[in-house]
Design a protein around this motif. Structure first.
Motif, PDB file in Angstrom:
ATOM      1  N   LEU A 123     -54.874   4.998 -25.536  1.00 34.49           N
ATOM      2  CA  LEU A 123     -54.610   4.093 -24.414  1.00 34.49           C
ATOM      3  C   LEU A 123     -55.495   4.438 -23.227  1.00 34.49           C
ATOM      4  CD1 LEU A 123     -50.710   3.926 -24.707  1.00 34.49           C
ATOM      5  CD2 LEU A 123     -52.321   2.069 -25.172  1.00 34.49           C
ATOM      6  N   ARG A 124     -55.677   5.747 -22.971  1.00 37.89           N
ATOM      7  CA  ARG A 124     -56.504   6.141 -21.818  1.00 37.89           C
ATOM      8  C   ARG A 124     -57.957   5.735 -22.035  1.00 37.89           C
ATOM      9  NH1 ARG A 124     -55.799  12.157 -21.109  1.00 37.89           N
ATOM     10  NH2 ARG A 124     -57.466  11.961 -19.603  1.00 37.89           N
ATOM     11  N   PHE A 125     -58.446   5.954 -23.247  1.00 38.56           N
ATOM     12  CA  PHE A 125     -59.850   5.592 -23.509  1.00 38.56           C
ATOM     13  C   PHE A 125     -60.027   4.072 -23.429  1.00 38.56           C
ATOM     14  CE2 PHE A 125     -63.575   4.565 -25.991  1.00 38.56           C
ATOM     15  CZ  PHE A 125     -64.497   5.486 -25.496  1.00 38.56           C
ATOM     16  N   ALA A 126     -59.118   3.357 -24.070  1.00 41.85           N
ATOM     17  CA  ALA A 126     -59.219   1.884 -24.067  1.00 41.85           C
ATOM     18  C   ALA A 126     -59.073   1.342 -22.644  1.00 41.85           C
ATOM     19  CB  ALA A 126     -58.149   1.283 -24.976  1.00 41.85           C
ATOM     20  N   ALA A 127     -58.222   2.003 -21.841  1.00 41.59           N
ATOM     21  CA  ALA A 127     -58.033   1.537 -20.455  1.00 41.59           C
ATOM     22  C   ALA A 127     -59.347   1.672 -19.688  1.00 41.59           C
ATOM     23  CB  ALA A 127     -56.918   2.344 -19.781  1.00 41.59           C
ATOM     24  N   PHE A 128     -60.072   2.774 -19.892  1.00 43.75           N
ATOM     25  CA  PHE A 128     -61.343   2.935 -19.172  1.00 43.75           C
ATOM     26  C   PHE A 128     -62.381   1.938 -19.681  1.00 43.75           C
ATOM     27  CE2 PHE A 128     -65.414   4.401 -17.865  1.00 43.75           C
ATOM     28  CZ  PHE A 128     -65.190   4.834 -16.572  1.00 43.75           C
ATOM     29  N   LEU A 129     -62.420   1.760 -20.994  1.00 43.86           N
ATOM     30  CA  LEU A 129     -63.402   0.833 -21.571  1.00 43.86           C
ATOM     31  C   LEU A 129     -63.165  -0.586 -21.041  1.00 43.86           C
ATOM     32  CD1 LEU A 129     -65.666   0.308 -23.654  1.00 43.86           C
ATOM     33  CD2 LEU A 129     -63.906  -0.010 -25.385  1.00 43.86           C
ATOM     34  N   THR A 130     -61.905  -1.006 -21.040  1.00 45.48           N
ATOM     35  CA  THR A 130     -61.628  -2.372 -20.562  1.00 45.48           C
ATOM     36  C   THR A 130     -61.891  -2.493 -19.057  1.00 45.48           C
ATOM     37  OG1 THR A 130     -59.279  -1.808 -20.513  1.00 45.48           O
ATOM     38  CG2 THR A 130     -60.003  -3.122 -22.360  1.00 45.48           C
ATOM     39  N   LEU A 131     -61.682  -1.393 -18.316  1.00 36.34           N
ATOM     40  CA  LEU A 131     -62.002  -1.414 -16.888  1.00 36.34           C
ATOM     41  C   LEU A 131     -63.514  -1.619 -16.690  1.00 36.34           C
ATOM     42  CD1 LEU A 131     -61.498  -0.903 -13.851  1.00 36.34           C
ATOM     43  CD2 LEU A 131     -61.731   1.544 -14.315  1.00 36.34           C
ATOM     44  N   ALA A 132     -64.313  -0.891 -17.477  1.00 34.27           N
ATOM     45  CA  ALA A 132     -65.773  -1.016 -17.348  1.00 34.27           C
ATOM     46  C   ALA A 132     -66.204  -2.447 -17.688  1.00 34.27           C
ATOM     47  CB  ALA A 132     -66.465  -0.003 -18.260  1.00 34.27           C
ATOM     48  N   ALA A 137     -68.969  -6.953 -16.837  1.00 34.03           N
ATOM     49  CA  ALA A 137     -69.326  -8.120 -17.662  1.00 34.03           C
ATOM     50  C   ALA A 137     -69.117  -9.429 -16.897  1.00 34.03           C
ATOM     51  CB  ALA A 137     -68.478  -8.117 -18.932  1.00 34.03           C
ATOM     52  N   PRO A 138     -69.850 -10.482 -17.290  1.00 35.12           N
ATOM     53  CA  PRO A 138     -69.621 -11.783 -16.673  1.00 35.12           C
ATOM     54  C   PRO A 138     -68.286 -12.387 -17.122  1.00 35.12           C
ATOM     55  CG  PRO A 138     -71.245 -11.961 -18.421  1.00 35.12           C
ATOM     56  CD  PRO A 138     -70.917 -10.503 -18.296  1.00 35.12           C
ATOM     57  N   VAL A 139     -67.854 -13.415 -16.399  1.00 34.81           N
ATOM     58  CA  VAL A 139     -66.509 -13.982 -16.576  1.00 34.81           C
ATOM     59  C   VAL A 139     -66.180 -14.278 -18.036  1.00 34.81           C
ATOM     60  CG1 VAL A 139     -65.021 -15.952 -16.028  1.00 34.81           C
ATOM     61  CG2 VAL A 139     -66.550 -15.045 -14.294  1.00 34.81           C
ATOM     62  N   TYR A 140     -67.087 -15.000 -18.729  1.00 39.95           N
ATOM     63  CA  TYR A 140     -66.688 -15.483 -20.049  1.00 39.95           C
ATOM     64  C   TYR A 140     -66.518 -14.330 -21.041  1.00 39.95           C
ATOM     65  CZ  TYR A 140     -70.855 -15.038 -23.028  1.00 39.95           C
ATOM     66  OH  TYR A 140     -71.856 -14.534 -23.806  1.00 39.95           O
ATOM     67  N   PHE A 198     -73.964  -6.694 -25.026  1.00 34.01           N
ATOM     68  CA  PHE A 198     -73.944  -6.368 -23.591  1.00 34.01           C
ATOM     69  C   PHE A 198     -73.335  -4.985 -23.340  1.00 34.01           C
ATOM     70  CE2 PHE A 198     -72.184  -6.899 -19.208  1.00 34.01           C
ATOM     71  CZ  PHE A 198     -73.388  -7.100 -18.564  1.00 34.01           C
ATOM     72  N   ILE A 199     -72.566  -4.484 -24.325  1.00 33.20           N
ATOM     73  CA  ILE A 199     -71.925  -3.180 -24.130  1.00 33.20           C
ATOM     74  C   ILE A 199     -72.977  -2.092 -23.848  1.00 33.20           C
ATOM     75  CG2 ILE A 199     -71.833  -2.479 -26.592  1.00 33.20           C
ATOM     76  CD1 ILE A 199     -68.987  -1.967 -24.072  1.00 33.20           C
ATOM     77  N   ASP A 200     -74.213  -2.270 -24.387  1.00 28.43           N
ATOM     78  CA  ASP A 200     -75.265  -1.282 -24.118  1.00 28.43           C
ATOM     79  C   ASP A 200     -75.565  -1.204 -22.623  1.00 28.43           C
ATOM     80  OD1 ASP A 200     -75.574  -0.572 -26.746  1.00 28.43           O
ATOM     81  OD2 ASP A 200     -77.053  -2.141 -27.138  1.00 28.43           O
ATOM     82  N   ASP A 201     -75.607  -2.369 -21.966  1.00 29.98           N
ATOM     83  CA  ASP A 201     -75.868  -2.372 -20.525  1.00 29.98           C
ATOM     84  C   ASP A 201     -74.695  -1.738 -19.770  1.00 29.98           C
ATOM     85  OD1 ASP A 201     -78.378  -3.443 -20.635  1.00 29.98           O
ATOM     86  OD2 ASP A 201     -77.724  -5.510 -20.450  1.00 29.98           O
ATOM     87  N   ILE A 202     -73.473  -2.027 -20.234  1.00 31.83           N
ATOM     88  CA  ILE A 202     -72.296  -1.451 -19.578  1.00 31.83           C
ATOM     89  C   ILE A 202     -72.334   0.069 -19.687  1.00 31.83           C
ATOM     90  CG2 ILE A 202     -69.772  -1.253 -19.730  1.00 31.83           C
ATOM     91  CD1 ILE A 202     -69.678  -4.218 -20.454  1.00 31.83           C
ATOM     92  N   GLY A 428     -93.443  -9.686 -19.174  1.00 36.39           N
ATOM     93  CA  GLY A 428     -92.327  -9.775 -18.220  1.00 36.39           C
ATOM     94  C   GLY A 428     -91.049  -9.423 -18.964  1.00 36.39           C
ATOM     95  N   GLU A 429     -89.988  -9.167 -18.218  1.00 45.20           N
ATOM     96  CA  GLU A 429     -88.748  -8.724 -18.879  1.00 45.20           C
ATOM     97  C   GLU A 429     -88.268  -9.714 -19.928  1.00 45.20           C
ATOM     98  OE1 GLU A 429     -85.271  -9.836 -18.309  1.00 45.20           O
ATOM     99  OE2 GLU A 429     -85.886 -11.536 -17.088  1.00 45.20           O
ATOM    100  N   HIS A 430     -88.614 -11.005 -19.756  1.00 45.48           N
ATOM    101  CA  HIS A 430     -88.168 -12.036 -20.703  1.00 45.48           C
ATOM    102  C   HIS A 430     -88.896 -11.933 -22.039  1.00 45.48           C
ATOM    103  CE1 HIS A 430     -91.466 -13.411 -18.193  1.00 45.48           C
ATOM    104  NE2 HIS A 430     -91.858 -14.177 -19.181  1.00 45.48           N
ATOM    105  N   CYS A 431     -90.007 -11.185 -22.084  1.00 48.99           N
ATOM    106  CA  CYS A 431     -90.763 -11.013 -23.341  1.00 48.99           C
ATOM    107  C   CYS A 431     -90.422  -9.682 -23.990  1.00 48.99           C
ATOM    108  CB  CYS A 431     -92.264 -11.033 -23.061  1.00 48.99           C
ATOM    109  SG  CYS A 431     -92.850 -12.605 -22.442  1.00 48.99           S
ATOM    110  N   SER A 432     -89.373  -9.021 -23.518  1.00 52.30           N
ATOM    111  CA  SER A 432     -89.170  -7.638 -23.945  1.00 52.30           C
ATOM    112  C   SER A 432     -87.907  -7.455 -24.783  1.00 52.30           C
ATOM    113  CB  SER A 432     -89.106  -6.782 -22.680  1.00 52.30           C
ATOM    114  OG  SER A 432     -88.090  -5.856 -22.754  1.00 52.30           O
ATOM    115  N   LYS A 433     -87.945  -6.389 -25.579  1.00 55.29           N
ATOM    116  CA  LYS A 433     -86.772  -6.020 -26.385  1.00 55.29           C
ATOM    117  C   LYS A 433     -85.685  -5.440 -25.485  1.00 55.29           C
ATOM    118  CE  LYS A 433     -89.475  -3.494 -29.209  1.00 55.29           C
ATOM    119  NZ  LYS A 433     -90.821  -3.998 -28.975  1.00 55.29           N
ATOM    120  N   ASN A 434     -86.065  -5.062 -24.283  1.00 55.48           N
ATOM    121  CA  ASN A 434     -85.135  -4.433 -23.349  1.00 55.48           C
ATOM    122  C   ASN A 434     -85.099  -5.259 -22.056  1.00 55.48           C
ATOM    123  OD1 ASN A 434     -83.388  -2.525 -22.395  1.00 55.48           O
ATOM    124  ND2 ASN A 434     -84.934  -0.949 -22.026  1.00 55.48           N
ATOM    125  N   PRO A 435     -84.610  -6.513 -22.151  1.00 56.27           N
ATOM    126  CA  PRO A 435     -84.665  -7.377 -20.976  1.00 56.27           C
ATOM    127  C   PRO A 435     -83.735  -6.860 -19.880  1.00 56.27           C
ATOM    128  CG  PRO A 435     -83.294  -8.383 -22.650  1.00 56.27           C
ATOM    129  CD  PRO A 435     -83.866  -7.129 -23.265  1.00 56.27           C
TER     130      PRO A 435
END
Ligand SMILES: Cc1cc2nc3c(=O)[nH]c(=O)nc-3n(C[C@H](O)[C@H](O)[C@H](O)COP(=O)(O)OP(=O)(O)OC[C@H]3O[C@@H](n4cnc5c(N)ncnc54)[C@H](O)[C@@H]3O)c2cc1C
Length: 466
Positions: A123-132, A137-140, A198-202, A428-435
């Motif tokens: 629960l503690r780990f999941a609570a932190f993950l969901t907080l992050a 993350a964006p709304v959707y 997106f989790i990688d960015d988080i 540019g960042e749009h041409c990259s594997k790491n945008p």
């Protein structure tokens, strides 16, 4: 074309290989989405990062140029979101210190779960993950996970069978998300489509291994520009590009005059969100389609230069709070009395971007007062500054996103985005594997430079448009 980090690195490298280069930049400054705002004309004026603000030390291209340009002595640790026990997060009952938040976070998570009886550690780990996720993350994407009890239930079910000891959040530090996802690569498949990427960015954004440049991130593009023998023409807006078989012709507007120039090779680092508003001739239909199609996520930052760093009296010396609502994240930079009051992406960024600057600043001030009432004291805000990248003429978006796409779709999109059109190359960042990172923008620039060099010297065949 474009004096963001991709254009400048490419010019620097092409210069280094002995080529003559001109750089055309539409705005009055170099740096693009690396944008340090100074509250005053003098170099030592208080400043804030309205664009990129930190570099993960694992980003080897970005760190290479920091070293090469003599900036290593300016590197300072960047204290990130939810990294300090004294940072706040907004909960159902109001602001809570991170150090005291775990019981409330676990309680709120339990209320969302379809069943009870889970281990405390899960629960503690999941609570932190969901907080992050909630904070970054964006709304959707937040809705996909946090609004779906079955989905959260599946995550906690899996966590219940794992040894979480090394990764758990402690009162003095956040959960070790980076280590957890490296050690348990299969776990991301339990996340909803989109969030699994997106989790990688988080993870990166909540990681301790981040640095910034003292005195402003704009030292990086400025040093690059200063190191060029190339001419950097600011206030020169490219309005037309013709990618001919043997050369490239560009039309540039400066001081209301249109200039036409012919070049043997051109590298375009203009974000596709802006490029799609330029006259493009002799482009493949596929290329035109990708220029129009690549998706961008808006991002908005709002900063206040305050009379005093009042947050210090509240026990906060750095890091960032999750202030929620329409302002999401508040950073306490190390540089004196400046507060990055709000950093948003997605819908919230768009909403702020649509407001007039004065209304935007007032909205953020009122929202921030829920966590920091001192911001409403008369005279506390000396000046405000903001940048809504989704509404900026030269970027028309924060960063490229490929959320919800599988590996095959991403590879196809990348190949098309970076594919040259005759003698016209792209980076540019749009041409990259790491945008969405400086590192990705630089990596794409280096690939394009190799491509141009190879095409010129004939060292290997470059795929050409028909
Ligand atoms: C809010 C925000 C926060 C970020 N935070 C981070 C971070 O902390 N760390 C990190 O690594 N990355 C971060 N990024 C991403 C990073 O800033 C970008 O990936 C990177 O700076 C992009 O560089 P670029 O050269 O590809 O594009 P840009 O920097 O956008 O450069 C393109 C240039 O083209 C110019 N241009 C546009 N149209 C024309 C035209 N018609 N004629 C001539 N010139 C034109 C633009 O003015 C601009 O200077 C952030 C981005 C944003 C928006």
């Amino acid at each position: 074309m474009g004096a963001g980090v991709a254009g400048l690195v490419a010019a620097y490298e092409l210069n280094g290989r002995g080529y003559d280069v001109d750089v055309y930049e539409a705005s009055p400054r170099v740096g693009g989405r690396i944008h340090t705002h100074r509250f005053g004309p003098e170099p030592a004026a208080p400043y804030v990062e309205l664009g990129a603000m930190r570099i993960p030390t694992k980003h080897r291209h970005a760190m290479r140029y920091v070293r090469e340009l003599g900036l290593i002595d300016r590197v300072r640790p960047f204290r990130t979101l939810l990294s300090e026990a004294s940072n706040y997060l907004i909960s159902e009952s109001g602001p809570v210190r991170l150090s005291e938040a775990m019981p409330a976070l676990v309680g709120s998570l339990q209320r969302r779960l379809p069943r009870s009886g889970y281990r405390e550690a899960s629960l503690r780990f999941a609570a932190f993950l969901t907080l992050a996720v909630e904070a970054i993350a964006p709304v959707y994407m937040r809705g996909q996970l946090l609004g779906n009890p079955m989905q959260i239930g599946r995550l906690v079910d899996r966590l219940d069978g794992m040894d979480l000891g090394p990764y758990l959040p402690e009162p003095d530090r956040s959960a070790r998300l980076a280590e957890f996802f490296v050690d348990n690569p299969g776990f991301r498949s339990l996340l909803p489509l989109g969030l699994d990427g997106f989790i990688d960015d988080i993870v990166t954004e909540t990681n301790a291994d981040l640095v910034s440049l003292e005195g402003g991130m704009d030292a990086l593009p400025r040093r690059l520009a200063d190191a060029l023998t190339a001419a950097v023409w600011v206030d020169h807006k490219v309005v037309g590009i013709r990618a001919r078989k043997q050369d490239v012709v560009i039309e540039v507007v400066h001081a209301k005059r249109t200039i036409v120039r012919r070049y043997d090779y051109v590298l375009c680092t203009i974000p596709f969100s802006a490029l799609r508003h330029i006259r493009l001739c002799d482009f493949d239909p596929d290329k035109l389609a990708i220029v129009r199609k690549i998706e961008y996520c808006p991002a908005t930052k709002v900063a206040f230069y305050c009379r005093e760093p009042f947050w210090r009296n509240d026990g906060i010396s750095g890091g960032a709070s999750f202030t929620g609502g329409g302002i999401r994240q508040t950073y306490y930079p190390d540089s004196g009395s400046v507060l990055l009051a709000s950093y948003t992406i997605g819908e919230e960024a768009d909403r702020l971007g649509r407001m007039k600057p004065a209304d935007r600043h007032e909205y953020v001030r009122q929202q921030l007062a829920k966590v920091h009432p001192q911001i409403l004291e008369p005279g506390m805000v000396r000046a405000a500054a903001s940048q809504a990248w989704g509404h900026d003429e030269w970027s028309r978006g924060g960063c490229t996103v490929r959320w919800g796409k599988d590996d095959g779709q991403i590879a196809d999109e990348l190949e098309l985005a970076a594919a040259p059109q005759n003698h016209l190359f792209f980076a540019g960042e749009h041409c990259s594997k790491n945008p969405a990172w400086i590192d990705g923008a630089i990596e794409s620039a280096l690939e394009a430079v190799d491509g141009i060099d190879a095409d010129l010297t004939g060292s290997y065949p470059v795929r050409r448009s028909a």
